[in-house]
Motif scaffolding. Structure first.
Motif, PDB file in Angstrom:
ATOM      1  N   GLY A 115      -3.811  -4.501 110.565  1.00 52.55           N
ATOM      2  CA  GLY A 115      -2.665  -4.891 111.383  1.00 52.55           C
ATOM      3  C   GLY A 115      -2.108  -6.249 110.983  1.00 52.55           C
TER       4      GLY A 115
ATOM      5  N   ARG B 100       9.062 -11.061 104.678  1.00 55.10           N
ATOM      6  CA  ARG B 100       8.246  -9.862 104.468  1.00 55.10           C
ATOM      7  C   ARG B 100       7.190 -10.117 103.391  1.00 55.10           C
ATOM      8  NH1 ARG B 100       7.788  -5.998 107.893  1.00 55.10           N
ATOM      9  NH2 ARG B 100       7.167  -4.653 106.173  1.00 55.10           N
TER      10      ARG B 100
ATOM     11  N   HIS C  91      -3.009   5.222 112.133  1.00 53.91           N
ATOM     12  CA  HIS C  91      -2.211   4.017 112.381  1.00 53.91           C
ATOM     13  C   HIS C  91      -0.740   4.335 112.565  1.00 53.91           C
ATOM     14  CE1 HIS C  91      -0.373   2.982 108.407  1.00 53.91           C
ATOM     15  NE2 HIS C  91      -0.041   1.801 108.886  1.00 53.91           N
TER      16      HIS C  91
ATOM     17  N   TRP D 267      -1.458   0.469 117.489  1.00 55.70           N
ATOM     18  CA  TRP D 267      -1.678  -0.608 118.462  1.00 55.70           C
ATOM     19  C   TRP D 267      -0.388  -1.050 119.132  1.00 55.70           C
ATOM     20  CZ3 TRP D 267      -3.482  -6.224 116.931  1.00 55.70           C
ATOM     21  CH2 TRP D 267      -2.852  -6.676 115.778  1.00 55.70           C
ATOM     22  N   ASP D 268       0.752  -0.890 118.435  1.00 59.25           N
ATOM     23  CA  ASP D 268       2.045  -1.153 119.101  1.00 59.25           C
ATOM     24  C   ASP D 268       2.195  -0.254 120.318  1.00 59.25           C
ATOM     25  OD1 ASP D 268       2.343  -1.555 116.063  1.00 59.25           O
ATOM     26  OD2 ASP D 268       4.104  -2.624 116.819  1.00 59.25           O
TER      27      ASP D 268
ATOM     28  N   TYR E 163       5.660 -13.432 107.581  1.00 61.85           N
ATOM     29  CA  TYR E 163       4.888 -12.334 108.177  1.00 61.85           C
ATOM     30  C   TYR E 163       3.523 -12.796 108.664  1.00 61.85           C
ATOM     31  CZ  TYR E 163       4.778  -7.200 108.614  1.00 61.85           C
ATOM     32  OH  TYR E 163       4.751  -5.923 109.071  1.00 61.85           O
TER      33      TYR E 163
ATOM     34  N   TRP F  29       3.397   3.618 116.063  1.00 61.81           N
ATOM     35  CA  TRP F  29       2.273   2.867 115.491  1.00 61.81           C
ATOM     36  C   TRP F  29       1.185   2.742 116.549  1.00 61.81           C
ATOM     37  CZ3 TRP F  29       6.347   2.489 112.284  1.00 61.81           C
ATOM     38  CH2 TRP F  29       6.115   2.147 110.949  1.00 61.81           C
TER      39      TRP F  29
ATOM     40  N   TYR G  63      12.126   4.310 106.781  1.00 64.58           N
ATOM     41  CA  TYR G  63      10.812   3.706 106.545  1.00 64.58           C
ATOM     42  C   TYR G  63      10.173   4.220 105.267  1.00 64.58           C
ATOM     43  CZ  TYR G  63       6.151   1.815 107.250  1.00 64.58           C
ATOM     44  OH  TYR G  63       4.963   1.123 107.095  1.00 64.58           O
TER      45      TYR G  63
ATOM     46  N   GLN H 298      -6.028   1.494 112.865  1.00 60.76           N
ATOM     47  CA  GLN H 298      -5.500   0.167 113.200  1.00 60.76           C
ATOM     48  C   GLN H 298      -6.362  -0.451 114.284  1.00 60.76           C
ATOM     49  OE1 GLN H 298      -1.271   0.169 114.256  1.00 60.76           O
ATOM     50  NE2 GLN H 298      -0.868  -1.266 112.598  1.00 60.76           N
TER      51      GLN H 298
ATOM     52  N   ASP I 248      -1.225  -7.468 107.920  1.00 62.75           N
ATOM     53  CA  ASP I 248      -1.065  -6.907 106.582  1.00 62.75           C
ATOM     54  C   ASP I 248      -1.265  -7.857 105.394  1.00 62.75           C
ATOM     55  OD1 ASP I 248      -0.337  -4.933 108.314  1.00 62.75           O
ATOM     56  OD2 ASP I 248       1.677  -4.667 107.547  1.00 62.75           O
TER      57      ASP I 248
HETATM   58  C1  2M8 Z   1       3.300  -4.030 110.398  1.00 60.00           C
HETATM   59  O1  2M8 Z   1       2.738  -3.083 109.522  1.00 60.00           O
HETATM   60  C2  2M8 Z   1       3.474  -2.005 108.918  1.00 60.00           C
HETATM   61  C3  2M8 Z   1       2.468  -1.120 108.195  1.00 60.00           C
HETATM   62  O2  2M8 Z   1       1.571  -0.603 109.138  1.00 60.00           O
HETATM   63  C4  2M8 Z   1       4.540  -2.412 107.941  1.00 60.00           C
HETATM   64  O3  2M8 Z   1       4.738  -3.603 107.684  1.00 60.00           O
HETATM   65  O4  2M8 Z   1       5.195  -1.511 107.428  1.00 60.00           O
HETATM   66  C5  2M8 Z   1       2.140  -4.861 110.989  1.00 60.00           C
HETATM   67  O5  2M8 Z   1       2.637  -6.016 111.621  1.00 60.00           O
HETATM   68  C6  2M8 Z   1       1.338  -4.014 111.965  1.00 60.00           C
HETATM   69  O6  2M8 Z   1       0.365  -4.785 112.604  1.00 60.00           O
HETATM   70  C7  2M8 Z   1       2.241  -3.368 113.004  1.00 60.00           C
HETATM   71  O7  2M8 Z   1       1.500  -2.484 113.790  1.00 60.00           O
HETATM   72  C8  2M8 Z   1       3.419  -2.625 112.354  1.00 60.00           C
HETATM   73  C9  2M8 Z   1       4.447  -2.141 113.382  1.00 60.00           C
HETATM   74  O8  2M8 Z   1       4.816  -3.179 114.244  1.00 60.00           O
HETATM   75  O9  2M8 Z   1       4.097  -3.463 111.423  1.00 60.00           O
END
Ligand code: 2M8
Length: 414
Positions: free
Chosen positions: A161, A196, A75, A39-40, A343, A37, A85, A105, A163
């Protein structure tokens, strides 16, 4: 960096990053998020920078190797297909190698790249040189494709980010769902479904995604005709800060940064459109209807990250923080939409705290920064490296052994 008085959590944090390393890229956490991902990955790189600078730059270089010709940095990069996933590369209609999602992102990269460079300028300089034009192109993409109304607009809640934060509720209400397109979620098989997003959210995430896929993620089509388009305070302030840091990178490299400064000023002007004078905070709004969200979320406090503050915003910051044991909640604890474990609808996210804290430091608000750092550290000390935490009682939530939480322990609060 090891020292005689090292906290045992330091090694535990390094072990989280190394355990999530899939060879050049770092997943946020096993099973729930098995890909790279955007920004992660940048936060993981920052964390690696404290003990393995070469690995840090490898993470960043790999992320940017998936940059699109448009300048967009995706992203998600689906390096290895993984049934854990959903939605995977097929649902996104990805055609790249490796496949990617079709949205972006929060652009924290310029800021964290500058931090990595400052940690070791000699090792960083060659990477800074190759990454600079890519960052310039990515920022230009945001300005060209997403800032047509001033602030940054997102075409999908996942782009923000944050969501399922309440900011997007009004935009999501207008999204037509596709009843004839059944799907099976995977996330709720890995973590507690109560933490979630709802099915209501996923139905709409998937409907927007189907539209994007149908137009092959053409930015103009998504902006003009897509089912969702909202101005996002969070990304606007992240990008505003990122422009300042990119200008500094350009200065280090001896580049002409006049054009970047012009874009920075234009975005700063655009950000003022987010101000909701009635409420006294920076607010999301729906670009299709012009309607304000009238919602206070953590995105508004990312203003501090960009060096922006206003007395009314400061008053709200103090108010919401006093309502929780652990700041900063992702939604207003006094709103009926506040949900402390769901979340982005209430929990505190250490990674967002680290960005707000950077701004507090730069503004000389050291007392607030220390309080935020101590509260975030206390969450991690008590619960370990989780995705996010209940701001009322500190209960760890979401995914365990989480990369960005480990990274900010190493770089900021540990
Ligand atoms: C979360 O987002 C993803 C979709 O991009 C998801 O829930 O499937 C968010 O917290 C996002 O900010 C973060 O980058 C990602 C991975 O940690 O999870």
């Amino acid at each position: 960096m090891t020292s005689a008085i090292e906290n045992p959590l330091d090694q535990a944090a390094r072990d989280v990053l190394l355990g999530n390393d899939r060879g050049g890229y770092t997943i946020p956490t096993a099973r729930l998020y098995p890909y790279q991902w955007n920004w992660d990955s940048m936060f993981s790189a920052w964390g690696y920078g404290t003990f393995d600078m070469a690995r840090a730059w490898q993470e960043v270089d790999l992320l940017f190797s998936s940059q699109w010709d448009t300048g967009m940095v995706p992203h998600i990069i689906f390096h290895n297909p993984d049934p854990d996933y959903f939605p995977g590369p097929g649902v996104w209609g990805a055609t790249q190698t490796p496949p990617t999602s079709g949205i972006s992102q929060p652009p924290v990269a310029a800021t964290l790249i500058l931090k990595l460079y400052e940690m070791d300028p000699k090792a960083g300089l060659p990477h800074l040189k190759t990454l600079y034009p890519k960052l310039v192109a990515w920022h230009a993409w945001w300005m060209r494709e997403r800032c047509k109304d001033g602030p940054v607009a997102i075409i999908h809640p996942w782009e923000s980010g944050r969501d399922n934060c309440p900011d997007w509720d009004i935009g999501m209400e207008g999204v037509q769902i596709n009843e004839d397109d059944p799907y099976t979620r995977r996330d709720t098989g890995h973590v507690n479904a109560d933490e979630r997003p709802l099915k209501w959210d996923y139905d709409r995430y998937l409907a927007i995604l189907a539209f994007g896929r149908s137009v092959h993620w053409n930015d103009r089509a998504m902006y003009e005709d897509g089912p969702f388009l909202m101005a996002d305070p969070g990304i606007t302030f992240v990008l505003l800060r990122a422009f300042s840091d990119l200008i500094e990178i350009g200065r280090i490299l001896g580049e002409d940064t006049a054009d970047l400064s012009a874009q920075h000023d234009q975005l700063r002007e655009g950000a003022s459109k987010l101000w909701n004078a009635e409420k006294g905070w920076f607010d999301a709004y729906d670009l299709r209807t012009g309607q304000s969200a009238n919602v206070l979320g953590s995105g508004a406090f990312l203003a501090y990250f960009a060096g922006v503050s206003r007395p009314a915003l400061d008053a709200h910051f103090a108010r919401i923080w006093d309502k929780v044991a652990f700041g900063v909640p992702s939604a207003d604890p006094e709103s009926e939409r506040f949900d402390p474990r769901r979340y982005w609808r209430g929990p505190t996210w250490p990674v967002v705290n680290s960005l707000i804290a950077m701004g507090l430091t730069d503004m000389g608000r050291n007392e607030a920064e220390t309080r935020l750092r101590n509260e975030t550290a206390a969450l991690i000390e008590a619960g370990g490296f989780w995705e996010y935490y209940d701001p009322m009682d500190g209960t760890p939530c979401g995914g365990a052994s989480f990369g960005w939480t480990a990274a900010i322990w190493l770089t900021w609060c540990g």
